[in-house]
Scaffold this motif. Structure first.
Motif, PDB file in Angstrom:
ATOM      1  N   THR A 413       4.551  -8.657   8.099  1.00  0.00           N
ATOM      2  CA  THR A 413       4.612  -8.329   6.675  1.00  0.00           C
ATOM      3  C   THR A 413       5.634  -9.221   5.982  1.00  0.00           C
ATOM      4  N   SER A 415       7.688  -8.857   2.119  1.00  0.00           N
ATOM      5  CA  SER A 415       7.850  -8.014   0.935  1.00  0.00           C
ATOM      6  C   SER A 415       8.657  -8.740  -0.136  1.00  0.00           C
ATOM      7  N   SER A 496       0.373  -3.499   0.364  1.00  0.00           N
ATOM      8  CA  SER A 496       0.787  -2.146   0.016  1.00  0.00           C
ATOM      9  C   SER A 496       1.841  -2.241  -1.079  1.00  0.00           C
ATOM     10  N   THR A 497       2.006  -1.159  -1.822  1.00  0.00           N
ATOM     11  CA  THR A 497       2.949  -1.157  -2.935  1.00  0.00           C
ATOM     12  C   THR A 497       3.567   0.214  -3.088  1.00  0.00           C
ATOM     13  N   SER A 498       4.777   0.234  -3.616  1.00  0.00           N
ATOM     14  CA  SER A 498       5.457   1.501  -3.876  1.00  0.00           C
ATOM     15  C   SER A 498       5.034   2.106  -5.206  1.00  0.00           C
ATOM     16  N   ARG A 548       0.022   4.985  -2.985  1.00  0.00           N
ATOM     17  CA  ARG A 548       1.357   4.471  -2.669  1.00  0.00           C
ATOM     18  C   ARG A 548       1.497   4.189  -1.172  1.00  0.00           C
ATOM     19  N   ASP A 549       2.059   3.018  -0.887  1.00  0.00           N
ATOM     20  CA  ASP A 549       2.464   2.641   0.472  1.00  0.00           C
ATOM     21  C   ASP A 549       1.307   2.598   1.469  1.00  0.00           C
ATOM     22  N   GLU A 550       0.080   2.551   0.975  1.00  0.00           N
ATOM     23  CA  GLU A 550      -1.077   2.377   1.849  1.00  0.00           C
ATOM     24  C   GLU A 550      -1.574   0.933   1.757  1.00  0.00           C
ATOM     25  N   ASN A 591       6.430  -4.713  -3.303  1.00  0.00           N
ATOM     26  CA  ASN A 591       5.085  -5.080  -2.867  1.00  0.00           C
ATOM     27  C   ASN A 591       5.154  -5.815  -1.533  1.00  0.00           C
ATOM     28  N   THR A 592       4.252  -5.462  -0.636  1.00  0.00           N
ATOM     29  CA  THR A 592       4.285  -5.996   0.727  1.00  0.00           C
ATOM     30  C   THR A 592       2.941  -6.606   1.072  1.00  0.00           C
ATOM     31  N   HIS A 594       0.488  -7.925   3.962  1.00  0.00           N
ATOM     32  CA  HIS A 594       0.249  -7.689   5.390  1.00  0.00           C
ATOM     33  C   HIS A 594      -0.657  -8.782   5.942  1.00  0.00           C
TER      34      HIS A 594
END
Length: 609
Positions: A413, A415, A496-498, A548-550, A591-592, A594
């Motif tokens: 990952t 971010s 994924s994002t918060s 969120r976070d998925e 934001n991440t 993958h």
């Protein structure tokens, strides 16, 4: 009717001829020449026509004339420039100054269009409803402009000096007006040349990927306001014009016509609703021959390609230059248009257009290689998709990871923090590259070519390393040979994002060698960009919140391009959540990106074989 005689035509033609000769010696030509000039002068006149709604539209004509400046008897084909430009742009007393202003701002592909008069054409500049001294209310409504355009074409076809063969010409808004008119199918319209014109305002310009535009939209609105202010303000020179001016001003008051409100409406309609139907032009209805002109470095690029692909005729060509909102210094618009009109309006089958239509209807400029190429179609049949996979680890300063031809064996990952201030530097825009600076924030220039901010000219490209801190950049290995990418790249990102609402921007970059001196060592050049609002990942009609976070998969098409990555350079992608050309998303987010076998973040490049 007001008669105007040009006293400087011969001088202007001499200057243009010298300039053309110099260009022919210094620049690579792509044209086949124009027909021999046979009419030494132009005869200018202005009048009005009345459309089906009763609106008077202002008309400026330049007709073939003899050496004494008298109009030549006979019937001629007509080139129509259906335009929002004020009539001062065409009047001999102000033509040179006004056209230079429009050219400087990047809006004018019609400079020198009167040269076609010397080749036996009548050139007609007709104001759009509500523009250029014409009555009406200015707005790019396909029905109002298209139907009035139909009436203009048919009026021109039935004038005593017309042979009934009408072609259209123009760029930007004047190119868009051609699409609207041709979709109405006026019987005497034989061909059009829409240049640098969007086809779908929502998709091509206002909401690229669902992200609201920022940079050029206020410019369009300011232009519309200026057009409104110019409406009907030409000083009257006779009784007819005085009555016309008074009638126009009364209509503006009684019809409660204020400056165009559509900018606020555009921002108030962020999803793809029926509101946008009037701004989506029905190119599939166009059945006359079409030559689409586009450039790689323009904000309407995508629309030009979609017009070429979807227009309802097989008699079509595409030319793609590289210089902002015009075609580039080695493309002579009027000379090229003259060949096209000779073929379709005069029946000249010996000037190479027929062979070009059959064998090489697509012509495009390859950036960095600095050459023109031809192709049989778009997308190019001779390209193959080359996938590059994001993975961890990079030795390039500023990069978060690398690009490989194989997916990574293990996941990873990268971010970054997004704020509304992120990625506000580093864009390139067609208008800016033509000299309109100040629309986007810039750092000061320096004389030191080794610093990050050195190559930071306010009207040119900006080093994409300026965006490295608030993005994730992946860079491939050093190239052992030149690689030409021509087509429409496609990105697949797993992220994924918060936040429940964030945006995604993918930029392809050309990473220069560390020992390069031009433009500077290790420079990151922007090649092309793609956009997607995360909540629009399933379409633009009904946004869906991001979980969120998925980890979510996003498909992001990038704008068309043609670019040669030179041997010794590297190919990179930069993934961010903002772009200077778009309104910042107000939501803070971590934001991440993958990458791995189960989450292969990739860029697919159309590589020319």
């Amino acid at each position: 009717m007001r008669m105007i005689r040009s006293s400087r035509s011969l001088v202007r033609l001499a200057v243009l001829a010298i300039a053309a000769a110099l260009c022919g010696m210094l620049l690579p030509a792509i044209g086949h020449g124009t027909t021999q000039e046979t009419y030494p002068r132009g005869y200018d006149e202005e009048t009005f026509l009345t459309d089906r709604t009763g609106q008077k539209l202002k008309v400026h004509l330049t007709r073939p004339a003899n050496a004494d400046g008298e109009p030549v008897a006979g019937e001629f084909p007509v080139v129509l420039h259906y335009t929002y430009f004020p009539t001062a742009t065409w009047e001999p007393a102000t033509r040179d100054v006004m056209q230079s202003v429009w050219t400087l701002t990047g809006f004018n592909l019609a400079e020198g269009l009167e040269k076609l008069v010397h080749q036996g054409y009548v050139v007609a500049h007709v104001g759009l409803p509500g523009a250029g001294g014409s009555q009406g209310h200015f707005e790019f409504d396909k029905h109002e402009i298209g139907r009035a355009g139909y009436d203009v074409v048919e009026w021109l076809a039935h004038q005593p000096w017309s042979d009934g063969n009408i072609g259209m010409y123009g760029g930007s808004g004047n190119g868009i007006a051609q699409l609207m008119t041709a979709a109405e199918r006026p019987p005497h319209l034989k061909t059009i040349i829409p240049a640098v014109a969007y086809q779908d305002l929502y998709r091509d310009t206002m909401y690229r990927g669902g992200m609201p535009a920022l940079g050029e939209i206020p410019m369009i609105a300011a232009l519309a306001l200026g057009v409104w202010a110019w409406q009907g303000v030409d000083l009257p020179t006779n009784q007819d014009e005085l009555e016309y001016l008074l009638d126009t001003m009364v209509k503006r008051i009684t019809d409660a016509q204020a400056p165009p409100p559509f900018l606020l409406e555009w921002y108030a309609n962020p999803t793809r609703s029926s509101y946008w139907d009037k701004y989506t032009y029905d190119v599939e209805k166009i059945d006359v021959p079409v030559w689409v002109w586009a450039t790689w470095d323009d904000h309407f690029t995508l629309g030009s390609f979609r017009t070429f692909e979807n227009v309802g005729t097989e008699q079509k060509m595409l030319a793609v230059g590289y210089h902002g909102h015009s075609m580039g210094p080695d493309f002579d618009p009027v000379a090229e248009a003259g060949r096209w009109y000779d073929y379709w309006l005069k029946g000249d089958r010996s000037n190479g257009i027929g062979e070009q239509l059959r064998d090489e209807p697509v012509r495009y400029y390859v950036q960095e290689a600095n050459v023109w190429r031809s192709a049989t179609d778009w997308p190019l049949p001779e390209t193959e998709g080359r996938e590059l996979y994001a993975s961890t680890g990079s030795t390039v300063p500023g990069a978060r990871g690398r690009l490989d031809t194989q997916p990574p064996a293990s996941g990873g990952t990268n971010s970054y923090l997004y704020t509304p201030l992120s990625s506000r530097l580093g864009a390139q825009n067609g208008f800016l590259n033509q000299g309109i600076g100040g629309l986007l924030p810039r750092l000061p220039n320096t004389d030191d070519n080794t610093t990050l901010t050195a190559y930071n000219h306010p009207t040119g490209k900006i080093d994409q390393r300026l965006n490295a801190a608030d993005s994730a950049t992946f860079v491939g290995p050093v190239l052992t040979e030149d690689v030409e990418v021509t087509g429409e790249p496609q990105a697949t990102i797993f992220a994924s994002t918060s936040s429940t609402d964030t945006d995604w921007v993918v930029r392809i970059i050309d990473v220069f060698p560390d020992d390069s001196t031009i433009p500077q060592p290790g420079y990151w050049n922007l090649v092309t960009t793609g956009w997607l609002k995360g909540t629009h990942r399933d379409g633009h009609h009904s946004p869906v919140a991001i979980p969120r976070d998925e980890v979510v998969e996003y498909q992001i098409p990038l704008f068309p391009t043609s670019y040669t990555f030179k041997k010794g350079h590297r190919i990179g992608i930069q993934i961010a959540s903002a772009d200077p050309r778009n309104v910042p998303n107000p939501n803070l987010a971590v934001n991440t990106i993958h990458h791995g076998e189960e989450t292969p973040t990739t860029i697919t490049l159309p590589v020319r074989r």
